[in-house]
Design a protein around this motif. Sequence first.
Motif, PDB file in Angstrom:
ATOM      1  N   GLU A 205       1.008  -1.105  -0.155  1.00  0.00           N
ATOM      2  CA  GLU A 205       0.369  -0.079   0.460  1.00  0.00           C
ATOM      3  C   GLU A 205       1.202   1.219  -0.013  1.00  0.00           C
ATOM      4  OE1 GLU A 205      -2.445   3.432   1.411  1.00  0.00           O
ATOM      5  OE2 GLU A 205      -2.921   1.608  -0.328  1.00  0.00           O
ATOM      6  N   GLN A 209       0.494   3.827  -2.901  1.00  0.00           N
ATOM      7  CA  GLN A 209      -0.205   5.588  -2.657  1.00  0.00           C
ATOM      8  C   GLN A 209       0.960   6.150  -3.027  1.00  0.00           C
ATOM      9  OE1 GLN A 209      -2.726   5.927  -1.400  1.00  0.00           O
ATOM     10  NE2 GLN A 209      -2.643   7.984  -0.911  1.00  0.00           N
ATOM     11  N   GLN A 213      -0.394   8.954  -5.170  1.00  0.00           N
ATOM     12  CA  GLN A 213      -0.762  10.630  -5.603  1.00  0.00           C
ATOM     13  C   GLN A 213       1.181  11.496  -6.375  1.00  0.00           C
ATOM     14  OE1 GLN A 213      -1.834  12.004  -2.994  1.00  0.00           O
ATOM     15  NE2 GLN A 213      -2.238  10.529  -1.419  1.00  0.00           N
TER      16      GLN A 213
END
Length: 235
Positions: A205, A209, A213
Amino acid sequence: MKSYQLIHELISLVEQLEQQNPEREVTMQDFAGFVIHKVGSSALDVGPTGRLSQDVRFGKNDLAAQEQAFQLDNNIGQLFVYMSRYAKSYIKKALDNTPLITAEDFTALAILLTHDNLSKSELIHYNLQEKTSGTEVIRRLLAAGLIRQWDDEKDKRSRQIAITDQGKQLLYTVFEDMNHVGKMISGNLTVSEKLTLRYLLQKLEDFHQQHHQQKTISSKADLKRVTEAIVDQKN
């Protein structure tokens, strides 16, 4: 003291875990999963393709294609797809007889529960959705009276949204059924296995992530560039 060496090893493991997670404070759960993973990992010989077992979905034809499917990274991706589909089917059943249609409806409402308000684009981003599908989720939640929206005073092109009391009441009703979903997804794993899985999933994750982003993957060429960099880094 015989325990000194053990304490030294534990401190060393904490340092390793912190080095792998420089952007956030690690928790006891992180450390427990990390230690279990370290102690339990072994040099398991899975063969050149990483294939551990026969998938009942595959027949006997085109072994070359199956070799591709069961390469270690591909097999992991395949299992993630399976898990995602199982989870969606459980969530759909948990949402029966509610205004929530999809898992994304539920997660969007849950995200709003933890904020005073968000812009539409912020909610779509946090919910890991494309603009079109995210906008459709917001439309459904508005139509059901579960959220409200208003013009952003600072940016007239944007609209703010927040959960309504009706939305909060629904969520707290749904939470009980979603707890059953969580238990179903983790299945027959032991506590130690859950901790190991949680540690590994959190590591993934954090990786994904960061790319989400920074919007680093926007094309097929980006996929190739990033994965080649990952291989180079491992080597």
